[in-house]
Write an enzyme that holds these catalytic residues in place. Structure first.
Site, PDB file in Angstrom:
ATOM      1  CB  CYS A  25      -0.970   0.001   1.184  1.00  0.00           C
ATOM      2  SG  CYS A  25      -0.192  -0.228   2.794  1.00  0.00           S
ATOM      3  CG  HIS A  81      -4.345   0.619   4.933  1.00  0.00           C
ATOM      4  ND1 HIS A  81      -3.964  -0.116   3.845  1.00  0.00           N
ATOM      5  CD2 HIS A  81      -5.451   1.329   4.536  1.00  0.00           C
ATOM      6  CE1 HIS A  81      -4.792   0.113   2.838  1.00  0.00           C
ATOM      7  NE2 HIS A  81      -5.699   0.996   3.229  1.00  0.00           N
ATOM      8  CG  ASP A 102      -8.156   2.525   1.377  1.00  0.00           C
ATOM      9  OD1 ASP A 102      -7.296   1.822   0.803  1.00  0.00           O
ATOM     10  OD2 ASP A 102      -8.661   2.222   2.472  1.00  0.00           O
TER      11      ASP A 102
END
Length: 226
Positions: A25, A81, A102
């Site tokens: 990520c 994250h 996201d």
């Protein structure tokens, strides 16, 4: 670029238009920031974008509505994250609706910050103290200059990949650093800023590692940015 043009440009954006490698990520968001600017969805210098790294001392953070989940509520217990928040300025009497980008979320893409906080972070949901989430916010132009990862965190003790890496070359910072992801992910409760207002937001524009806020400060932080 005016607010109306930005709003129009985001209405046709889909997550599939952006590079996405599962479990990477931090790199996904690095490339996302560049692409948003390239497409004219964000400022050409990424000055309206902020990289937000979410973690804690235990490296256990629950987030809901995640594509990687096998549960109906989409909850995943990540070690960390990374998302992108775009600062939006309302016109006239319209309130600002900052956007969350996201690539791992099942919510709308992008999603307004208030909805993302209530649905994905759920600060009112009672969890154990070890699941408390903290947010390191870094101004995207600073992050794009300084971030580096040689993906060493994705190898086991034998040097085998835990998750297959992206096909492109690892990201190296402008000064030649090859790995500093651990610096960004060293997020502790003692790092959380106590000040409100500009004392909370000003350092994000000058500090390499930005500032750390608690889960109840995230919306306040973006509402205080001048």
């Amino acid at each position: 670029m005016t607010t109306s043009k930005l709003e129009a440009s985001t209405s046709t954006v889909e997550a599939s238009q952006f590079q996405h490698t599962p479990f990477y990520c931090e790199e996904n968001v690095y490339l996302l920031c560049k692409e948003l600017s390239k497409k004219g969805i964000a400022d050409e210098k990424s000055s309206d974008l902020f990289v937000v790294l979410i973690s804690n001392e235990k490296k256990q953070i629950p987030l809901w509505h995640q594509k990687a989940s096998n549960r109906a509520d989409g909850v995943v217990l990540w070690d960390y994250h990374v998302i992108c928040v775009q600062r939006k300025v309302g016109g006239g009497d319209s309130p600002s609706q900052h956007l969350v980008w996201d690539l791992d979320s099942t919510l709308s893409f992008p999603c307004d910050l208030a909805t993302y906080v209530s649905e994905t972070i759920r600060p009112t949901f009672q969890t154990f103290p070890e699941f408390q989430r903290y947010f390191r916010i870094v101004h995207a132009p600073i992050f794009l200059r300084n971030f580096a990862s040689d993906r060493r965190h994705m190898k086991d003790s034998l040097g085998e990949w835990l998750h297959q890496p992206p096909l492109y070359e690892p990201i190296v910072s402008e000064d030649g650093t090859v790995h500093n992801l651990n610096d960004y992910l060293d997020i502790r409760a003692t790092d959380v800023v106590k000040e409100a207002g500009h004392d909370m937001t000003d350092p994000v524009f000058t500090q390499k590692l930005g500032v750390v806020v608690g889960e109840n400060q995230l919306e306040e932080f973006f509402s205080q940015i001048p």
